[in-house]
Design a protein around this motif. Structure first.
Motif, mmCIF file in Angstrom:
data_model
loop_
_atom_site.group_PDB
_atom_site.id
_atom_site.type_symbol
_atom_site.label_atom_id
_atom_site.label_comp_id
_atom_site.label_asym_id
_atom_site.label_seq_id
_atom_site.Cartn_x
_atom_site.Cartn_y
_atom_site.Cartn_z
ATOM 1 N N ARG A 104 -0.859 11.323 -4.079
ATOM 2 C CA ARG A 104 -1.936 10.531 -3.916
ATOM 3 C C ARG A 104 -1.737 9.391 -3.023
ATOM 4 N N VAL A 105 -0.525 8.590 -3.428
ATOM 5 C CA VAL A 105 -0.319 7.634 -2.640
ATOM 6 C C VAL A 105 -0.111 7.937 -1.109
ATOM 7 N N GLY A 106 0.216 9.178 -0.712
ATOM 8 C CA GLY A 106 0.428 9.352 0.494
ATOM 9 C C GLY A 106 -0.928 9.969 1.074
ATOM 10 N N THR A 107 -1.579 10.745 0.406
ATOM 11 C CA THR A 107 -2.851 11.482 0.945
ATOM 12 C C THR A 107 -4.031 10.368 0.853
ATOM 13 N N THR A 154 10.790 13.802 6.909
ATOM 14 C CA THR A 154 10.660 12.709 6.375
ATOM 15 C C THR A 154 12.002 12.192 6.080
ATOM 16 N N PRO A 155 12.785 11.931 7.030
ATOM 17 C CA PRO A 155 14.112 11.621 7.092
ATOM 18 C C PRO A 155 14.546 10.172 6.358
ATOM 19 N N GLU A 166 8.958 7.354 -6.755
ATOM 20 C CA GLU A 166 8.941 6.457 -5.593
ATOM 21 C C GLU A 166 9.406 7.472 -4.371
ATOM 22 N N ALA A 167 10.273 8.352 -4.502
ATOM 23 C CA ALA A 167 10.675 9.159 -3.547
ATOM 24 C C ALA A 167 9.439 10.082 -2.899
ATOM 25 N N GLU A 168 8.850 10.655 -3.989
ATOM 26 C CA GLU A 168 7.672 11.668 -3.540
ATOM 27 C C GLU A 168 6.419 10.740 -3.151
ATOM 28 N N CYS A 224 7.669 9.722 0.590
ATOM 29 C CA CYS A 224 7.976 11.083 1.537
ATOM 30 C C CYS A 224 6.435 11.320 1.942
ATOM 31 N N ALA A 225 5.618 11.440 1.007
ATOM 32 C CA ALA A 225 4.153 11.607 1.631
ATOM 33 C C ALA A 225 3.521 10.713 2.242
ATOM 34 N N VAL A 226 3.826 9.561 2.228
ATOM 35 C CA VAL A 226 3.207 8.308 3.141
ATOM 36 C C VAL A 226 3.668 8.620 4.315
#
Length: 389
Positions: free
Chosen positions: A14-17, A80-81, A279-281, A284-286
């Motif tokens: 949800r940090v990304g979306t 998302t490298p 943190e990685a998830e 990557c989402a952001v």
């Protein structure tokens, strides 16, 4: 602002979306989606709608996405490298420790003897079976100096290891970020011959598949410790089993379980934990959300795996056209001719190619009418034309 639906094929942070701007809506159905966010779900058999413009992979590997089929449909696939690089680096460091100090075996012994009322005394006698070595002063070879490999090399050097790095395609950015303590290896043979530990950080390709095999292991030091947090197919499992059984390889740590390595004596096998941190998830989402928005809103492509990167910033003219096409001769002249026939002046044009496919981002000084738009779409080799503005 256009209303764009986004379908999440996996649970996405949800940090990304939460980074989606006004005009973007998360949907429970793919039918009318403008973009898909995905992690590990297999998309090869998925029917993709005609509305789909982009796929954002929240991670690096894209084996679960039909890249060529997407390219033929004019769907840009992003990954998302580097977004999970720190998470993998930390796990590699843990792997270095596990390969050196048998705390995994020690923990198993404690669990198996948990019922012993005198376990404290017994442990003092048993611990000699789990004695190890220190990594300080040992030599580490890092094969592949991308985002993860550079972080691993730098961290190992800071821990007092002598580090050799090998990467014939070292990028300028990686070179800038690499510690001056890391020595350059001209060939993998130099890594094999000199290093007490070897860690792999290269992509799966024809030239890297099975690169760790009987022949390469033969050139390594006796008792070498090998870590694989990159791709499972880089190591020949049968050759690794044989090398472990005769002590040529002291320890093998891998993040890729299969039936062969899961039953391999001397192997420490993890359930693909490399990027499995909160943190990685989030990172990557952001990154995937930002890539998708920049493409849909501005036509810019960053970190695509099936089309070339093109960045023209924010459009300052009356319109912008995003044209995905095959990389064939005379394509640009056909595009400019079609726009000329529509009495359209080109303010700026950027074109890049990648293998069989190319991308042209064109800023125009006046809006293109529907007839001109259809004429562009009819050009042989055009895969998709989109009005960005």
């Amino acid at each position: 602002m256009k209303d764009r639906e986004i379908f999440c094929l996996n649970n996405i942070s949800r940090v990304g979306t939460g980074k989606f701007r006004r005009g973007y809506t998360l949907t429970d159905h793919i039918d009318n989606a403008a973009a898909v966010l995905v992690r590990s779900a297999d998309m090869h058999e998925l029917q993709l709608p005609s509305t789909l413009r982009a796929i954002g992979r929240a991670g690096a590997g894209v084996n679960n996405i039909p890249l060529e089929s997407c390219a033929e449909q004019g769907i840009v696939v992003f990954n998302t490298p580097g977004a999970n690089a720190n998470a993998v680096k930390e796990l590699v460091l843990a792997g270095l420790m596990a390969a050196s100090r048998d705390f995994v075996g020690g923990n198993v012994w404690v669990r198996e003897n948990a019922g012993d009322p005198d376990i404290k005394r017994t442990a003092e006698k048993a611990k000699k079976n789990f004695a190890g070595v220190e990594i300080k002063g040992k030599t580490l070879g890092v094969i592949g100096l991308g985002a993860i490999g550079v972080l691993v090399a730098n961290a190992a050097a800071a821990l007092g290891m002598e580090v050799y790095g090998y990467d014939p395609y070292l990028s300028v950015n990686s070179a800038w970020n690499l510690s001056h303590k890391v020595r350059h290896a001209a060939l993998t043979d130099e890594i094999y011959e000199k290093c007490d530990y070897i860690t792999l950080h290269v992509p799966a390709a024809d030239g890297t598949k099975g690169m760790i095999n009987r022949e390469s292991i033969h050139r390594m030091k006796d008792g070498v410790r090998i870590l694989n947090f990159a791709r499972d197919i880089l190591v020949n499992d049968e050759d690794m089993r044989e090398a472990l059984s005769r002590g040529k390889v002291k320890a093998y740590v891998t993040d890729f379980p299969n039936t062969a390595v899961a039953n391999m004596p001397g192997a420490i096998v993890l359930p693909h934990l490399g990027a499995s941190t909160e943190e990685a998830e989030d990172n990557c989402a952001v990154m995937a959300v930002e890539e998708i928005q920049d493409y849909l809103d501005n036509g810019n492509i960053r970190n695509s795996v099936n089309f070339p990167d093109v960045d023209a910033g924010i459009c300052q003219t009356e319109g912008r056209l995003a044209i995905l096409h095959r990389n064939i001769p005379n394509m640009l002249s056909r595009i400019t001719s079609a726009l000329g026939e529509a009495n359209i002046n080109i303010g700026n044009m950027q074109n890049r190619s990648r293998g069989a496919y190319a991308y042209t981002l064109t800023d125009i000084d006046s809006p293109l009418n529907e007839e001109g738009f259809r004429n562009l779409q009819r050009i042989e080799g055009i895969l998709r034309v989109r009005k960005v503005k």
